[in-house]
Every structure is written in C-alpha cells, then in structure tokens.
Design a protein around this motif. Sequence first.
Motif, short mmCIF file in Angstrom:
data_model
loop_
_atom_site.label_atom_id
_atom_site.label_comp_id
_atom_site.label_asym_id
_atom_site.label_seq_id
_atom_site.Cartn_x
_atom_site.Cartn_y
_atom_site.Cartn_z
N LEU A 120 -0.14 -1.85 -7.05
CA LEU A 120 -0.11 -2.42 -5.70
C LEU A 120 1.30 -2.85 -5.34
O LEU A 120 1.78 -2.59 -4.23
N MET A 121 1.98 -3.53 -6.26
CA MET A 121 3.36 -3.97 -5.99
C MET A 121 4.26 -2.78 -5.66
O MET A 121 5.03 -2.84 -4.70
N ASP A 122 4.15 -1.71 -6.45
CA ASP A 122 4.97 -0.51 -6.18
C ASP A 122 4.63 0.09 -4.82
O ASP A 122 5.52 0.51 -4.09
N SER A 181 -12.58 0.84 -7.03
CA SER A 181 -11.61 1.19 -8.06
C SER A 181 -11.41 2.69 -8.23
O SER A 181 -10.38 3.12 -8.69
N LYS A 182 -12.39 3.50 -7.83
CA LYS A 182 -12.18 4.95 -7.92
C LYS A 182 -11.02 5.36 -7.03
O LYS A 182 -10.20 6.17 -7.40
N ARG A 183 -10.97 4.77 -5.84
CA ARG A 183 -9.87 5.07 -4.93
C ARG A 183 -8.56 4.52 -5.47
O ARG A 183 -7.53 5.17 -5.40
N LEU A 184 -8.61 3.29 -6.00
CA LEU A 184 -7.40 2.67 -6.52
C LEU A 184 -6.84 3.47 -7.68
O LEU A 184 -5.63 3.63 -7.82
N LYS A 185 -7.72 3.98 -8.54
CA LYS A 185 -7.30 4.77 -9.68
C LYS A 185 -6.71 6.11 -9.25
O LYS A 185 -5.78 6.61 -9.84
N ALA A 186 -7.30 6.67 -8.20
CA ALA A 186 -7.01 8.05 -7.83
C ALA A 186 -5.64 8.28 -7.23
O ALA A 186 -5.05 9.33 -7.47
N TYR A 187 -5.10 7.34 -6.51
CA TYR A 187 -3.84 7.65 -5.82
C TYR A 187 -2.64 7.41 -6.72
O TYR A 187 -2.65 6.64 -7.64
N ASP A 188 -1.57 8.12 -6.40
CA ASP A 188 -0.31 8.01 -7.11
C ASP A 188 0.69 7.35 -6.16
O ASP A 188 0.80 7.74 -5.01
N THR A 189 1.43 6.35 -6.66
CA THR A 189 2.36 5.62 -5.79
C THR A 189 3.45 6.54 -5.23
O THR A 189 4.03 6.24 -4.20
N GLU A 190 3.71 7.64 -5.88
CA GLU A 190 4.72 8.59 -5.39
C GLU A 190 4.25 9.29 -4.12
O GLU A 190 5.05 9.84 -3.37
N GLU A 191 2.94 9.29 -3.85
CA GLU A 191 2.39 9.99 -2.70
C GLU A 191 2.47 9.17 -1.42
O GLU A 191 2.21 9.67 -0.34
N ILE A 192 2.82 7.90 -1.51
CA ILE A 192 2.83 7.02 -0.34
C ILE A 192 3.97 7.37 0.58
O ILE A 192 5.06 7.62 0.23
N LYS A 198 0.98 -2.59 11.90
CA LYS A 198 -0.42 -2.67 11.49
C LYS A 198 -0.86 -1.45 10.68
O LYS A 198 -1.97 -1.42 10.18
N GLU A 199 0.01 -0.48 10.52
CA GLU A 199 -0.32 0.68 9.68
C GLU A 199 -0.28 0.31 8.20
O GLU A 199 -0.96 0.92 7.40
N ILE A 200 0.52 -0.68 7.84
CA ILE A 200 0.60 -1.08 6.43
C ILE A 200 -0.75 -1.57 5.92
O ILE A 200 -1.25 -1.06 4.91
N PRO A 201 -1.42 -2.52 6.60
CA PRO A 201 -2.75 -2.93 6.11
C PRO A 201 -3.76 -1.78 6.12
O PRO A 201 -4.57 -1.65 5.19
N LEU A 227 6.09 0.88 0.96
CA LEU A 227 5.78 0.72 2.38
C LEU A 227 6.80 -0.17 3.08
O LEU A 227 7.11 0.04 4.26
N ASP A 228 7.31 -1.19 2.39
CA ASP A 228 8.34 -2.08 2.94
C ASP A 228 9.17 -2.63 1.78
O ASP A 228 8.77 -3.60 1.14
N PRO A 229 10.33 -2.02 1.52
CA PRO A 229 11.17 -2.47 0.40
C PRO A 229 11.64 -3.92 0.51
O PRO A 229 11.99 -4.54 -0.49
N LYS A 230 11.64 -4.50 1.72
CA LYS A 230 12.11 -5.87 1.92
C LYS A 230 10.96 -6.89 1.95
O LYS A 230 11.18 -8.05 2.25
N ALA A 231 9.75 -6.47 1.65
CA ALA A 231 8.60 -7.37 1.71
C ALA A 231 8.76 -8.52 0.71
O ALA A 231 9.30 -8.35 -0.38
N PHE A 232 8.28 -9.70 1.13
CA PHE A 232 8.24 -10.87 0.27
C PHE A 232 6.86 -10.90 -0.37
O PHE A 232 5.84 -10.91 0.35
N ILE A 233 6.78 -10.91 -1.70
CA ILE A 233 5.51 -10.75 -2.41
C ILE A 233 5.31 -11.91 -3.38
O ILE A 233 6.20 -12.23 -4.15
#
Length: 189
Positions: free
Chosen positions: A146-148, A178-189, A106-109, A153-159
């Motif tokens: 979002l896909m990245d 969108s400010k939040r969506l813009k602000a984060y970098d996928t490398e930080e996850i 439940k941490e993923i959502p 978060l789960d490399p085996k996820a079905f999308i």
Amino acid sequence: MLMLLENPWIMVLVIFLINIIYVTALTMRMILTLKGYRYFAAGVSVIEVLIYIVGLGLVMNSLDQIQNVLAYAFGFGVGIIVGMKLEEMIALGYIVVNVTTAEYDKEIPRTLRDLGYGVTHYAAKGRDGDRLVMQILTPRKYELKLMDTVKQLDPKAFIIAYEPKNIHGGFWVKGVRSKRLKAYDTEEI
C-alpha cells in the motif's frame, strides 16, 4: 544421544539452537497475546516452557563450561531476531494508513478502492491550502505494498500508519478483498 552431548561443540550447537527456538516461541507468544489471540498464545507457551526447561537444564548441568553459557546468551539474541522476522512474515492483524496529499484528486481514492483497499476520504485544510485526506484500512501483510502504491500515486504524500486495537462495522465486516490486494503489482499503477 548422550554421546553426542558429550562432544563440547555439539553441546554448544544444541544449546544455541534450543535457545533460538525457545526465544522465537517466546516472542511469538508475546505478539499473539498483545494481538488478542489468547488460545494460540497459550498453546505456544506450552511449547515454549518445554523447550526452556530442556535448554536451561543443559546449561545448568554444565555451568563450568563458559561456551555453553555464551551459546545460551547468543541463542537468546538470535531467537529475538528470528521471532520478529517470523512475525513480520505472518503479519497478523490490520493497519490503518492515513494519507494526506496536496493533490486534491478524487481518482486516488477510487484507484485504491479498485485495487481492493477500504478507503474513507475527506477534504481538509493544511497550512498551504486544501488537502485530500484518506484513511485506509488493510491487512498488515499488505502495508508495504500500500505504501509503495500511494507513493506512486503521489510521491509527496504525507503517510502515517498505525495498528487499530478494535475494528467494528463498515467495509471490513464483510471480509477483506485480499484476492484483489494480492493480485496487483505496484509496478502496474
């Protein structure tokens, strides 16, 4: 201007460029129409027709010049590509991404919500056991991000991703984070 068009190579270039602009406008008008932006589509169509008449007139006045006809045809093809690339950059509308993960975490959502996405999640049963299914709505311009993020978060996820036709109620009525969506970098996850 007339002297410039008497040069056959400049004429070919002008026809080619005019048709790129025309078909780019045509592609954008079609996309705007399909997405329901009727007034923008009508405005683009006025520009489209004006450019079309000029370009076609240049070709029709010199049909004996095969290079002009070829420039028109190649400009048409390039215009489609340019129009599609332009639409990808603008990325109008929203996308729904359905994610199914074997990791019933439940941490993923929660992580996705903290990043600014609207997430609805629920338990599901798959062939091989329990699954976590998430339905995520996001502006199209953040689809790849979002896909990245999901893959990290789960490399085996079905999308599966698709465009919704209508949206009513829920999280998105109050506006996009969108400010939040813009602000984060996928490398930080």
